[in-house]
Design an enzyme around this catalytic site. Structure first.
Site, PDB file in Angstrom:
ATOM      1  N   ASP A 200       0.523  -1.237  -0.131  1.00 47.00           N
ATOM      2  CA  ASP A 200       0.041   0.108   0.032  1.00 47.00           C
ATOM      3  C   ASP A 200       0.864   1.181   0.037  1.00 47.00           C
ATOM      4  OD1 ASP A 200      -1.616   2.284   0.763  1.00 47.00           O
ATOM      5  OD2 ASP A 200      -3.225   1.048   1.658  1.00 47.00           O
ATOM      6  N   HIS A 201       1.082   1.587  -1.042  1.00 48.83           N
ATOM      7  CA  HIS A 201       2.266   2.586  -1.297  1.00 48.83           C
ATOM      8  C   HIS A 201       2.039   3.980  -0.370  1.00 48.83           C
ATOM      9  CE1 HIS A 201      -0.340   5.247  -3.974  1.00 48.83           C
ATOM     10  NE2 HIS A 201       0.428   6.274  -3.705  1.00 48.83           N
ATOM     11  N   HIS A 263      -5.612   2.935   1.236  1.00 46.54           N
ATOM     12  CA  HIS A 263      -4.941   4.303   1.672  1.00 46.54           C
ATOM     13  C   HIS A 263      -5.712   4.842   2.968  1.00 46.54           C
ATOM     14  CE1 HIS A 263      -2.936   3.243  -1.941  1.00 46.54           C
ATOM     15  NE2 HIS A 263      -3.485   3.936  -2.798  1.00 46.54           N
TER      16      HIS A 263
HETATM   17  C1  BG6 Z   1      -3.487   5.031  -6.115  1.00 47.09           C
HETATM   18  C2  BG6 Z   1      -4.711   5.121  -6.844  1.00 47.09           C
HETATM   19  O1  BG6 Z   1      -3.271   3.650  -5.328  1.00 47.09           O
HETATM   20  O2  BG6 Z   1      -3.091   6.105  -5.496  1.00 47.09           O
HETATM   21  C3  BG6 Z   1      -5.072   6.243  -7.739  1.00 47.09           C
HETATM   22  O3  BG6 Z   1      -5.036   3.931  -7.663  1.00 47.09           O
HETATM   23  C4  BG6 Z   1      -4.332   7.514  -6.771  1.00 47.09           C
HETATM   24  O4  BG6 Z   1      -6.184   6.338  -8.335  1.00 47.09           O
HETATM   25  C5  BG6 Z   1      -3.033   7.220  -6.222  1.00 47.09           C
HETATM   26  O5  BG6 Z   1      -4.476   8.584  -7.780  1.00 47.09           O
HETATM   27  C6  BG6 Z   1      -2.714   8.233  -5.356  1.00 47.09           C
HETATM   28  O6  BG6 Z   1      -1.286   8.079  -4.991  1.00 47.09           O
HETATM   29  P1  BG6 Z   1      -0.176   9.317  -4.679  1.00 47.09           P
HETATM   30  O7  BG6 Z   1       0.915   8.671  -4.303  1.00 47.09           O
HETATM   31  O8  BG6 Z   1      -0.043   9.862  -6.118  1.00 47.09           O
HETATM   32  O9  BG6 Z   1      -1.041  10.554  -3.759  1.00 47.09           O
END
Ligand code: BG6
Length: 512
Positions: A200-201, A263
């Site tokens: 989950d980045h 997230h």
């Molecule tokens: C991803 C979603 O997991 O996270 C995207 O699938 C979203 O829709 C993105 O834009 C948001 O991540 P970050 O790091 O760009 O805020």
């Protein structure tokens, strides 16, 4: 782990005997995520000298191509997404020389035989141990095929003590509780849970990790971190971008599945969890899952009271006219998919009884802004008679996740002059200024953690399932009751009116 800086991470990778070698097999080796995120993350670690000494990347995918062709794809990705032209050319050359490719259908035995042979011959040539990370950067529908085949070919098993096998799995992890359970069961046939790293980045973002440092490495905040002092909490994950070229995927997902189930709920667990006794993966994850289980489940017939959905219409973002969601490529012109969600949740335990957590996420908001805002209770009595208590702003602590990684505490101060006038002012900490360091991308941090065998920031099986269990009634309610008012917010605004009402009905409002 984990609030460790790059040089410390380096020390760990190098001092970990098992970490001195790693072959990373990327299934979906030429896909969008691989080119935009995974390869640049690996290359940035190479630039910083923190990759294991013997490191190889093996792209793996359906297209049949030569190693040279694949290396060209990798070089282009690094130029476009990691600004490789500015890097030391020796580092670049070394990185590319250690890139390989095996093509073929994911269900074909030959693919796995070739892959295994290639990895083994690389290890022989480098006289290093056969540590592997399998990175599943493919559509989720093929996850079970790949894990099954890896097991069939004896490539997932952990035997002996001188090597390891780990697997990184990208989201979406299922599309509902049942599919997530089935997927977990499939993966468990091939890998032990401790080999599995569900990414989950958001959890790899420095400022998200800093929530733990802030809460548990400082003595002064934790005593206030409860229902006695906190009025409510707001968590926002706003994006100014629309769905870009991901209309096909997004139509099947929507903001609840795409952002809240993973997230946003994960961030909420970091804010709400109890202090773990140690900083190891299971201790931290136990606390996170415990608090997630304490979130009051919202039943299907209560969904409309606690959840708001929205979809953007055409509008103006950053002074540019942009089209509505229904006009985006690969989107149904009558789509019922939500691009915005706001929610009010409660955590039913002693610490948080009665404290609402307001969550919101949306695409095509006025700006990119992800933050956690802790609203403290007002003073019980206001002695400065010219101001009523409720006219004085409450103290707000804002942990800004992105774009300007920072922590700000607002408090009241006396305006200079003969009268006792009050004004809100800020104490501000900015990451960039304080550490004068570039903040690493979440993917870089997480992949390094996986190489080190640190699963703290990854999702455990039980966590994924509880998160799905929480959102299922809302998904069902929304599926059965199609929205009648979509699109209901113009691009470039903070979502539909109902989102404002969610708070104003409680006598509160979203932070602007
Ligand atoms: C991803 C979603 O997991 O996270 C995207 O699938 C979203 O829709 C993105 O834009 C948001 O991540 P970050 O790091 O760009 O805020």
């Amino acid at each position: 782990m984990s609030n460790m800086r790059a040089d410390e991470a380096l020390r760990q990778v190098k001092t970990d005997a098992k970490g001195g070698t790693c072959s990373m097999v990327i299934f979906g080796g030429s896909g969008d995520l691989t080119r935009r995120k995974i390869l640049p993350a690996l290359f940035n670690s190479a630039k910083e000298g923190i990759l294991p000494e013997h490191f190889t990347v093996i792209g793996c995918g359906k297209p049949l191509m030569s190693v040279e062709e694949y290396r060209k794809i990798v070089s282009e990705a690094l130029l476009n997404f990691a600004k490789a032209e500015k890097a030391d050319q020796n580092v670049l050359r070394h990185f590319i020389e250690n890139v390989f490719y095996v093509g073929g259908g994911f269900e074909e035995d030959a693919l796995y035989t070739q892959l295994d042979e290639l990895i083994q011959s690389n290890c022989k040539a480098r006289t290093c141990s056969d540590n592997r990370i399998y990175y599943l950067s493919t559509p989720p529908s093929v996850f079970p095929i790949i894990t099954h085949q890896l097991a069939q070919h004896g490539m997932s098993r952990v035997e002996g003590t001188n090597y390891w096998r780990r697997i990184i799995i990208e989201k979406p992890f299922g599309r509902d509780l049942q599919s997530a359970r089935e997927l977990n069961a499939e993966i468990a046939k091939a890998f032990e849970e401790w080999q599995v790293y569900r990414i989950d980045h958001y959890l790899g973002k420095e400022t998200v990790q800093n929530v733990m440092a802030f809460r548990f490495a400082n003595g002064i905040f934790e005593p206030l971190w409860n229902r006695n002092y906190i009025d409510h909490i707001q968590i926002t994950a706003a994006e100014s971008l629309g769905v870009e070229d991901r209309g096909g995927y997004y139509e099947e997902a929507g903001a609840l599945r795409d952002m809240i189930q993973n997230h946003v709920l994960q961030v909420m667990t970091l804010v709400a969890m109890e202090p773990p006794s140690t900083f190891d993966a299971n201790a931290v994850r136990d606390e996170r899952v415990k608090v997630m289980r304490a979130i009051r489940p919202i039943k299907e017939d209560e969904a409309d009271k606690y959840f708001v959905r929205g979809q953007y219409a055409a509008g103006v973002v950053h002074n540019e006219m942009v089209s509505g969601y229904r006009q985006e490529a690969k989107v149904n012109p009558e789509s019922a998919t939500e691009t915005f969600v706001a929610a009010k949740l409660f955590v039913d335990n002693w610490r948080w009884a009665g404290v609402p957590f307001y969550l919101r996420t949306g695409k095509r908001m006025p700006r990119r802004d992800s933050e956690i805002a802790i609203f403290f209770k007002r003073t019980p009595h206001m002695m400065f008679t010219h101001a009523a208590t409720d006219e004085v702003a409450p103290n707000v602590l804002v942990l800004q996740i992105q774009p300007d990684e920072s922590i700000t505490m607002s408090f009241e101060a006396k305006v200079p002059g003969p009268d006792m006038n009050l004004k809100s002012v800020n104490m501000h900490f900015a990451y960039q200024e304080a550490f004068n360091a570039e903040i690493a991308e979440a993917y870089q941090r997480l992949i390094l953690d996986c190489m080190r065998g640190d699963a703290t920031l990854f999702m455990r099986k039980d966590m994924v399932e509880v998160a799905w269990w929480l959102v299922m009634p809302i998904l069902q309610r929304w599926y059965k009751n199609k929205p009648k008012n979509f699109p209901n917010y113009p691009a470039g605004t903070w979502g539909p009116l109902e989102s404002e009402l969610l708070l104003t009905n409680d006598g509160r409002k979203w932070r602007t």
